[in-house]
Scaffold this motif. Sequence first.
Motif, PDB file in Angstrom:
ATOM      1  N   LEU A  76      37.559  22.781 -26.135  1.00 49.96           N
ATOM      2  CA  LEU A  76      36.309  22.714 -26.893  1.00 49.96           C
ATOM      3  C   LEU A  76      35.314  23.765 -26.408  1.00 49.96           C
ATOM      4  O   LEU A  76      34.624  24.399 -27.210  1.00 49.96           O
ATOM      5  CB  LEU A  76      35.705  21.315 -26.782  1.00 49.96           C
ATOM      6  N   ALA A  77      35.253  23.966 -25.105  1.00 48.10           N
ATOM      7  CA  ALA A  77      34.325  24.950 -24.536  1.00 48.10           C
ATOM      8  C   ALA A  77      34.649  26.365 -24.997  1.00 48.10           C
ATOM      9  O   ALA A  77      33.750  27.210 -25.095  1.00 48.10           O
ATOM     10  CB  ALA A  77      34.352  24.868 -23.009  1.00 48.10           C
ATOM     11  N   ALA A  78      35.909  26.616 -25.304  1.00 48.78           N
ATOM     12  CA  ALA A  78      36.335  27.954 -25.734  1.00 48.78           C
ATOM     13  C   ALA A  78      36.356  28.120 -27.253  1.00 48.78           C
ATOM     14  O   ALA A  78      36.600  29.224 -27.758  1.00 48.78           O
ATOM     15  CB  ALA A  78      37.728  28.247 -25.174  1.00 48.78           C
ATOM     16  N   LEU A  79      36.070  27.045 -27.983  1.00 49.43           N
ATOM     17  CA  LEU A  79      36.236  27.051 -29.430  1.00 49.43           C
ATOM     18  C   LEU A  79      35.180  27.899 -30.148  1.00 49.43           C
ATOM     19  O   LEU A  79      33.996  27.823 -29.846  1.00 49.43           O
ATOM     20  CB  LEU A  79      36.147  25.608 -29.942  1.00 49.43           C
ATOM     21  N   LYS A  80      35.610  28.709 -31.083  1.00 52.49           N
ATOM     22  CA  LYS A  80      34.731  29.398 -32.021  1.00 52.49           C
ATOM     23  C   LYS A  80      34.981  28.722 -33.366  1.00 52.49           C
ATOM     24  O   LYS A  80      36.103  28.736 -33.870  1.00 52.49           O
ATOM     25  CB  LYS A  80      35.070  30.891 -32.114  1.00 52.49           C
ATOM     26  N   TYR A  81      33.968  28.127 -33.946  1.00 50.29           N
ATOM     27  CA  TYR A  81      34.223  27.294 -35.116  1.00 50.29           C
ATOM     28  C   TYR A  81      33.220  27.523 -36.243  1.00 50.29           C
ATOM     29  O   TYR A  81      32.100  27.965 -36.029  1.00 50.29           O
ATOM     30  CB  TYR A  81      34.272  25.819 -34.721  1.00 50.29           C
ATOM     31  N   ASP A  82      33.660  27.226 -37.457  1.00 51.68           N
ATOM     32  CA  ASP A  82      32.818  27.269 -38.653  1.00 51.68           C
ATOM     33  C   ASP A  82      33.185  26.047 -39.474  1.00 51.68           C
ATOM     34  O   ASP A  82      34.057  26.102 -40.339  1.00 51.68           O
ATOM     35  CB  ASP A  82      33.051  28.560 -39.436  1.00 51.68           C
ATOM     36  N   THR A  83      32.537  24.942 -39.186  1.00 53.33           N
ATOM     37  CA  THR A  83      32.893  23.683 -39.820  1.00 53.33           C
ATOM     38  C   THR A  83      32.149  23.434 -41.118  1.00 53.33           C
ATOM     39  O   THR A  83      32.653  22.777 -42.014  1.00 53.33           O
ATOM     40  CB  THR A  83      32.613  22.509 -38.866  1.00 53.33           C
ATOM     41  N   TYR A  84      30.890  23.969 -41.226  1.00 50.74           N
ATOM     42  CA  TYR A  84      30.111  23.628 -42.413  1.00 50.74           C
ATOM     43  C   TYR A  84      28.931  24.544 -42.708  1.00 50.74           C
ATOM     44  O   TYR A  84      28.301  24.415 -43.761  1.00 50.74           O
ATOM     45  CB  TYR A  84      29.580  22.191 -42.278  1.00 50.74           C
ATOM     46  N   LYS A  85      28.612  25.492 -41.822  1.00 51.28           N
ATOM     47  CA  LYS A  85      27.390  26.272 -42.033  1.00 51.28           C
ATOM     48  C   LYS A  85      27.458  27.700 -41.546  1.00 51.28           C
ATOM     49  O   LYS A  85      26.457  28.401 -41.520  1.00 51.28           O
ATOM     50  CB  LYS A  85      26.222  25.580 -41.329  1.00 51.28           C
ATOM     51  N   GLY A  86      28.644  28.154 -41.165  1.00 53.34           N
ATOM     52  CA  GLY A  86      28.762  29.475 -40.568  1.00 53.34           C
ATOM     53  C   GLY A  86      29.187  29.360 -39.116  1.00 53.34           C
ATOM     54  O   GLY A  86      29.419  28.265 -38.601  1.00 53.34           O
ATOM     55  N   PRO A  87      29.281  30.490 -38.414  1.00 51.39           N
ATOM     56  CA  PRO A  87      29.847  30.500 -37.062  1.00 51.39           C
ATOM     57  C   PRO A  87      29.002  29.759 -36.023  1.00 51.39           C
ATOM     58  O   PRO A  87      27.779  29.837 -36.033  1.00 51.39           O
ATOM     59  CB  PRO A  87      29.941  31.992 -36.726  1.00 51.39           C
ATOM     60  N   GLN A  88      29.692  29.053 -35.135  1.00 53.49           N
ATOM     61  CA  GLN A  88      29.084  28.360 -34.007  1.00 53.49           C
ATOM     62  C   GLN A  88      29.996  28.496 -32.785  1.00 53.49           C
ATOM     63  O   GLN A  88      31.200  28.720 -32.910  1.00 53.49           O
ATOM     64  CB  GLN A  88      28.895  26.859 -34.301  1.00 53.49           C
ATOM     65  N   TYR A  89      29.400  28.330 -31.610  1.00 50.69           N
ATOM     66  CA  TYR A  89      30.184  28.245 -30.376  1.00 50.69           C
ATOM     67  C   TYR A  89      29.328  27.556 -29.323  1.00 50.69           C
ATOM     68  O   TYR A  89      28.095  27.487 -29.438  1.00 50.69           O
ATOM     69  CB  TYR A  89      30.628  29.630 -29.889  1.00 50.69           C
ATOM     70  N   TYR A  90      29.977  27.036 -28.291  1.00 53.27           N
ATOM     71  CA  TYR A  90      29.260  26.364 -27.214  1.00 53.27           C
ATOM     72  C   TYR A  90      28.977  27.346 -26.083  1.00 53.27           C
ATOM     73  O   TYR A  90      29.891  27.997 -25.571  1.00 53.27           O
ATOM     74  CB  TYR A  90      30.072  25.181 -26.683  1.00 53.27           C
ATOM     75  N   ARG A  91      27.694  27.464 -25.716  1.00 52.78           N
ATOM     76  CA  ARG A  91      27.326  28.351 -24.618  1.00 52.78           C
ATOM     77  C   ARG A  91      27.967  27.853 -23.316  1.00 52.78           C
ATOM     78  O   ARG A  91      28.020  26.653 -23.054  1.00 52.78           O
ATOM     79  CB  ARG A  91      25.802  28.425 -24.467  1.00 52.78           C
ATOM     80  N   LYS A  92      28.416  28.770 -22.509  1.00 56.04           N
ATOM     81  CA  LYS A  92      29.212  28.420 -21.342  1.00 56.04           C
ATOM     82  C   LYS A  92      28.463  27.555 -20.331  1.00 56.04           C
ATOM     83  O   LYS A  92      28.988  26.552 -19.842  1.00 56.04           O
ATOM     84  CB  LYS A  92      29.706  29.703 -20.650  1.00 56.04           C
ATOM     85  N   CYS A  93      27.207  27.893 -20.032  1.00 59.97           N
ATOM     86  CA  CYS A  93      26.529  27.222 -18.915  1.00 59.97           C
ATOM     87  C   CYS A  93      26.133  25.789 -19.215  1.00 59.97           C
ATOM     88  O   CYS A  93      26.119  24.939 -18.313  1.00 59.97           O
ATOM     89  CB  CYS A  93      25.308  28.021 -18.468  1.00 59.97           C
ATOM     90  N   ASP A  94      25.794  25.484 -20.490  1.00 59.32           N
ATOM     91  CA  ASP A  94      25.266  24.150 -20.788  1.00 59.32           C
ATOM     92  C   ASP A  94      25.916  23.482 -21.994  1.00 59.32           C
ATOM     93  O   ASP A  94      25.503  22.386 -22.392  1.00 59.32           O
ATOM     94  CB  ASP A  94      23.752  24.224 -21.013  1.00 59.32           C
ATOM     95  N   HIS A  95      26.930  24.122 -22.579  1.00 60.75           N
ATOM     96  CA  HIS A  95      27.640  23.568 -23.739  1.00 60.75           C
ATOM     97  C   HIS A  95      26.707  23.257 -24.907  1.00 60.75           C
ATOM     98  O   HIS A  95      26.934  22.319 -25.669  1.00 60.75           O
ATOM     99  CB  HIS A  95      28.430  22.312 -23.354  1.00 60.75           C
ATOM    100  N   GLN A  96      25.643  24.053 -25.047  1.00 63.19           N
ATOM    101  CA  GLN A  96      24.784  23.968 -26.227  1.00 63.19           C
ATOM    102  C   GLN A  96      25.425  24.756 -27.360  1.00 63.19           C
ATOM    103  O   GLN A  96      25.840  25.898 -27.175  1.00 63.19           O
ATOM    104  CB  GLN A  96      23.401  24.538 -25.929  1.00 63.19           C
TER     105      GLN A  96
END
Length: 403
Positions: free
Chosen positions: A339-359
């Motif tokens: 999940l931490a490495a995932l680059k995803y576009d589920t419903y609104k365009g590109p998203q990813y989780y920032r490494k330090c805080d998983h935001q």
Amino acid sequence: MQSISTWKQKSFFLSMMFSVSLTAHAQGEPIRIGLPVPLTGAYGAEAKDQVKNAELAVKEFNDAGGLNGRRAELVVRDDRLNPGEAAAKALELIEKDKVNFIVGGLSAATQLAMNNVTKQRKVLYISISQSDAINEAADFSRYTFHEALNPTMTTAAVGNHVFKKGMRIAFLTADYAYGHEMTRGFTRVAKEVGAEVVGEIKHPLGAVDYSTFLPRLQALKPDILIFNNFGRDNQVSIKQASEFGMKKSMKFVTPILTYTSRMATGPAAYDGVIGGTSYFWGIEDKIPSAKTFNDRYKALNGGVYPSDYGSMAYSAVRSLLTAVKTAGTTDTEKVVDSLAALKYDTYKGPQYYRKCDHQSVQSVLIIESKKSDGRNPADVFNVLKTVPGDEKLLRSCAELGHV
């Protein structure tokens, strides 16, 4: 007496049967996702939408074959918008219901209570409500992920759009973590652009009468009145302030302008109100994943469009199950890494989780409520601007205490 050959044959047969039994059990064992949300209370409408959206993500996963035949299952619990209840439900989901993962929370306070339980027990948790604190080193853990926008990115996007140098800014703030964090974020932006914060009035969560607060706010003579509250609190306070005639002398702004609140309250109270959001279905003309998501949701829900906070639950569950499938297992440590490495576009365009805080780094939409509902009763907002996802909208990892 049996021969050694016969004994070996039986032993081999029993071993194979035992292996097949274990495999069948593993394939049939559901992947359980706990979903504690406040089905009762001031945020009930948003919570019920979150359940519907999470159910869609689970259905899509199962329809696609699951994980080698293993199906996902949603276990919903009512946290009653209470931190103590939220912690108890999270613990119950882990120890009694044996969930693999938890997604949920619709309050800055309840999500922190859930996160405290999950990080102690090393259970992956994805929060689907705004919070700044959950990203800070004191509350964060390897197992913590934050799918929602947070107050820093929301106020940065909205504040920079509406604030101008010399403007007078006042706040009506719900007296708990969400409201406090929004005030802090807007105050930061006001300082940066040269606007003046002239005062703040706090109200208790679940207030039904704002008549004592409104004259005090009006006396501050702000150019912009910001409603740092949510759900029913937001609906009631904006409606009463509109009826009090305050729009004549000031602009109404709210950090999160929700689809559910606007639909419930109607166009009159929200006319001209500006706010931020993670999602509005109307972006489907420009974002292919939004169109796909809207169509699938509407097909299951009688043609009704998905809401903003609901769609976050969809994205959280779908990205989680994508990570499970990528990892090829429900092993927590491997799914966390996936999940931490995932680059995803589920419903609104590109998203990813920032490494330090998983935001989750993602876009923020600046929207304005329309004066009337027009031909389509669901077409309630104009999208004024889309602020692209950028880590520059967030507090730095060092500021959050991460080293």
